[in-house]
Design a protein around this motif. Sequence first.
Motif, short mmCIF file in Angstrom:
data_model
loop_
_atom_site.label_atom_id
_atom_site.label_comp_id
_atom_site.label_asym_id
_atom_site.label_seq_id
_atom_site.Cartn_x
_atom_site.Cartn_y
_atom_site.Cartn_z
N VAL A 45 -9.40 -4.01 -5.28
CA VAL A 45 -8.71 -4.39 -3.98
C VAL A 45 -7.61 -5.45 -4.31
N SER A 46 -6.45 -5.42 -3.55
CA SER A 46 -5.28 -6.38 -3.78
C SER A 46 -4.92 -6.80 -2.26
N LEU A 47 -4.28 -8.09 -2.39
CA LEU A 47 -3.89 -8.60 -1.03
C LEU A 47 -2.61 -9.26 -1.22
N SER A 48 -1.65 -9.04 -0.45
CA SER A 48 -0.53 -9.69 -0.22
C SER A 48 -0.04 -10.22 1.42
N HIS A 49 0.35 -11.22 1.54
CA HIS A 49 0.98 -11.84 2.86
C HIS A 49 2.55 -12.42 2.52
N THR A 50 2.96 -12.28 3.59
CA THR A 50 4.24 -12.75 3.91
C THR A 50 4.73 -13.17 5.36
N ASP A 51 5.29 -14.14 5.62
CA ASP A 51 5.57 -14.44 7.33
C ASP A 51 4.16 -14.05 7.97
N ASP A 52 4.08 -13.21 9.14
CA ASP A 52 2.98 -12.75 9.72
C ASP A 52 2.30 -11.59 9.01
N LEU A 53 2.80 -10.90 8.17
CA LEU A 53 2.26 -9.62 7.59
C LEU A 53 0.94 -9.95 6.66
N ILE A 54 0.06 -9.37 6.68
CA ILE A 54 -0.94 -9.07 5.77
C ILE A 54 -1.29 -7.78 5.38
N THR A 55 -1.16 -7.31 4.28
CA THR A 55 -1.47 -6.06 3.34
C THR A 55 -2.38 -6.14 2.52
N VAL A 56 -3.32 -5.11 2.36
CA VAL A 56 -4.52 -5.08 1.55
C VAL A 56 -4.33 -3.49 1.02
N GLY A 57 -4.71 -3.47 -0.24
CA GLY A 57 -4.75 -2.30 -0.81
C GLY A 57 -6.15 -2.03 -1.42
N ILE A 58 -6.58 -0.96 -1.40
CA ILE A 58 -7.85 -0.33 -1.94
C ILE A 58 -7.65 0.78 -2.56
N SER A 59 -8.57 0.76 -3.86
CA SER A 59 -8.64 1.82 -4.82
C SER A 59 -9.89 2.29 -5.31
N ARG A 60 -10.34 3.60 -5.31
CA ARG A 60 -11.49 3.88 -6.16
C ARG A 60 -11.20 4.61 -7.62
N THR A 61 -9.85 4.68 -7.96
CA THR A 61 -9.48 5.59 -9.19
C THR A 61 -8.99 4.56 -10.21
N GLY A 62 -8.98 3.30 -9.79
CA GLY A 62 -8.50 2.28 -10.64
C GLY A 62 -7.92 1.15 -10.08
N ARG A 63 -6.90 0.35 -11.04
CA ARG A 63 -6.33 -0.99 -10.39
C ARG A 63 -5.42 -0.50 -9.37
N ILE A 64 -5.14 -1.36 -8.61
CA ILE A 64 -4.19 -1.27 -7.32
C ILE A 64 -3.54 -2.69 -7.13
N GLY A 65 -2.25 -2.64 -7.00
CA GLY A 65 -1.47 -3.77 -6.39
C GLY A 65 -0.69 -3.82 -5.31
N VAL A 66 -0.42 -4.63 -4.38
CA VAL A 66 0.43 -4.45 -3.29
C VAL A 66 1.38 -5.63 -3.25
N ASP A 67 2.51 -5.57 -2.82
CA ASP A 67 3.44 -6.58 -2.53
C ASP A 67 4.36 -6.35 -1.39
N ALA A 68 4.49 -7.32 -0.47
CA ALA A 68 5.51 -7.35 0.76
C ALA A 68 6.33 -8.33 0.79
N GLU A 69 7.68 -8.19 1.47
CA GLU A 69 8.63 -9.04 1.53
C GLU A 69 9.20 -8.45 2.90
N PRO A 70 10.02 -9.53 3.51
CA PRO A 70 10.80 -9.31 4.88
C PRO A 70 11.78 -8.35 4.23
N ALA A 71 12.09 -7.01 4.89
CA ALA A 71 13.18 -6.26 4.62
C ALA A 71 14.60 -6.72 4.59
N ASP A 72 14.77 -7.93 5.17
CA ASP A 72 15.97 -8.51 5.56
C ASP A 72 16.10 -9.79 4.75
N ARG A 73 15.49 -9.89 3.72
CA ARG A 73 15.46 -10.96 2.84
C ARG A 73 16.54 -10.92 1.89
#
Length: 280
Positions: free
Chosen positions: A123-151
Amino acid sequence: MAHRPAASTTPLPPVHVAGPGPGRPWQTVRARLEQNGNAVVTATWGEWLTAALADPALRPLLGHDWQRYRRTRDAAARYRFLTSRMIVKYTAAAALRTDPAELDLAYRIGGRPFIRGYDQIDVSLSHTDDLITVGISRTGRIGVDAEPADRTVSFELLHRHMCTPAESAELARLPPARQTAQLLRLWTLKEAYTKALGQGLRLGFTEFGFAADSSALTAPDGSPAARGAWAFATHLVLGSRYLVSTACQDTGLDTARDTAAATMLDQGLTGAVEEALAAR
């Protein structure tokens, strides 16, 4: 465990889940994990907060995180922490077809979360501002990242610190608006990949790159990088307000498609728990 040809599936667009109740979004998460090997969930902490605070089983649901939740003085930080841990547990529970309170969320050195006893799930977790993002995988490592699109990110200030020579040359040819958008895309992809590897900022962003047209992993000179079977994707979410990038590994191991908790739970851990309960 048997091996199969590694064939990473490009991560699909995230599934947005507006609350902890049952319904089709969780079925979609489970189906994606079983069919594609990975799934990504997005939510906002505001959508989950009321249900979280009203949950009579909140303390057992948070488990070891309860004390940290109670000690966090800043209200916004406390509520973001609460909802992000709930979303991780609910996402894993949907995939494993079990109750969220039955899962033990723990942390590796550096803070990377994992579900204790389920080594087949990453599992992987990312949060920015009010957004929370979670990734989950059964085939190996996973990573997630999030940013405001207008940054706003500065090519002149950042490219020497985060871009390979090939990426810098490609970005330098773009008009300013596209340059900023592509630089932000590269930033989230690199964050997601280093999170998946468990390296964080210890792996220099100038040591690897991504192709502009395919998000394929590249060497600093722009040539294809043979780093195993990895798939990458970037998606706009929440009405294009945020950019979410995912890095997902396919180890080629024939992991069980049956992701039920009873099937995937480590049998050694199960035996130890049963022995402990019997000794009471």
